[in-house]
Design an enzyme around this catalytic site. Sequence first.
Site, PDB file in Angstrom:
ATOM      1  N   GLU A  79       0.818  -1.205   0.000  1.00 29.76           N
ATOM      2  CA  GLU A  79       0.000   0.000   0.000  1.00 29.76           C
ATOM      3  C   GLU A  79       0.861   1.268   0.000  1.00 29.76           C
ATOM      4  OE1 GLU A  79      -3.398   0.582  -0.231  1.00 29.76           O
ATOM      5  OE2 GLU A  79      -3.340  -1.508  -0.881  1.00 29.76           O
ATOM      6  N   CYS A 122     -16.111   2.131 -20.453  1.00 29.45           N
ATOM      7  CA  CYS A 122     -17.439   2.118 -19.815  1.00 29.45           C
ATOM      8  C   CYS A 122     -18.261   0.890 -20.189  1.00 29.45           C
ATOM      9  CB  CYS A 122     -18.205   3.391 -20.183  1.00 29.45           C
ATOM     10  SG  CYS A 122     -17.425   4.902 -19.558  1.00 29.45           S
ATOM     11  N   CYS A 174     -17.860  -1.761 -17.612  1.00 32.51           N
ATOM     12  CA  CYS A 174     -18.055  -1.379 -16.217  1.00 32.51           C
ATOM     13  C   CYS A 174     -19.359  -1.939 -15.653  1.00 32.51           C
ATOM     14  CB  CYS A 174     -18.047   0.142 -16.080  1.00 32.51           C
ATOM     15  SG  CYS A 174     -18.271   0.709 -14.378  1.00 32.51           S
ATOM     16  N   CYS A 187     -24.433   5.085 -13.654  1.00 27.98           N
ATOM     17  CA  CYS A 187     -23.339   6.049 -13.512  1.00 27.98           C
ATOM     18  C   CYS A 187     -23.774   7.367 -14.144  1.00 27.98           C
ATOM     19  CB  CYS A 187     -22.078   5.524 -14.195  1.00 27.98           C
ATOM     20  SG  CYS A 187     -20.730   6.734 -14.267  1.00 27.98           S
TER      21      CYS A 187
END
Length: 357
Positions: free
Chosen positions: A38, A200, A203, A209
């Site tokens: 991380e 997209c 997605c 969205c």
Amino acid sequence: MMSTDSFSVRLLAWFEKHGRKELAWQINPTPYRVWVSEIMLQQTQVATVIPYYERFMQRFPTVQELAITPLDEVLHYWTGLGYYARARHLHKTAQTVCNQYNGVFPTTLLEMEALAGIGRSTAAAILALSQGQRQTILDGNVKRVLCRYHALTKPPTDPQTLAQLWLFAEQHTPDTQLAAYTQAIMDLGATVCTRSKPQCTLCPLQADCLAYQQGNTAAYPVPKPSKILPVKTTFFIIVQQAMGQVLLQQRPAVGIWGGLWSFPECASFNDVVPWIETNLQLSDYHIENGLSLRHTFTHFHLDITPIYIQSKSTPLAIPLLHTCWYDPHHPPAIGLAAPVVKLLKQLAKLTVGEMLL
């Protein structure tokens, strides 16, 4: 507030089929391994991080090993990854975990956030991915997904917008499969809802969205007002011995490239000759300017001009505190600033005769 919509359901179904599950830090995801990943992934893409992570974990397989290693060597394994404060924080936190927690990472968000270099989102990611805790993350990828999904009209740096983003992130976080969901929403932003040319059609959140419904995904996230970065200058003093060793100086612990090794430097060209006369015992030398290079930081550009000190004699000893003769053929395990690495590679291509011409 717990999630009451299908956001997480669709995202988890997508992750099951398309998500990344074989990344090095996903294998045996202990708090230590997840924490290192991380920190490395802050401001850095996965493809860049992978080889650094693998080398780092091979050298520092445990938090105890990292804690007892000199910072110089830790910075050496970070060289080229950038944002070196991350490595210094990593080393400090390893020592804190060993000294205050007996080598076991804390399991509460507040304790995790209190460790050096770990903010709210990073702390949450570590606990979710390694412990399966229900924690809310909001890294850059997640911000982009949520800004588009909710069509937020101000930059994510805006305080009110940031508060909205945390609220939405909390609302969409499910009660189960926390590690999978946390990885899923980061993966979606990294691989589908990308900064430019988002895919997209792939997605799972496309149907509702708002940015997609507007046909204007490129408008989100709203960019913060751009500003012209100021330009600063510095001059690197490059002194090379006959066998190729180069004089390096360790930078102060604070400031740019803190704790890394670099060339001695002067703020202006007029300072170069006084610096040579004060610090080097040379005769028959002359100065030659190299080609300038630009290194860009977050808040400014740094234009660096290398100044080559060419002489048939070389200093008899190390002239300054915190300096060393760096042998490029047998390099020590020390951290180097990126422009220094570049200039050292250029020097390695030159013969001694070429250096003295």
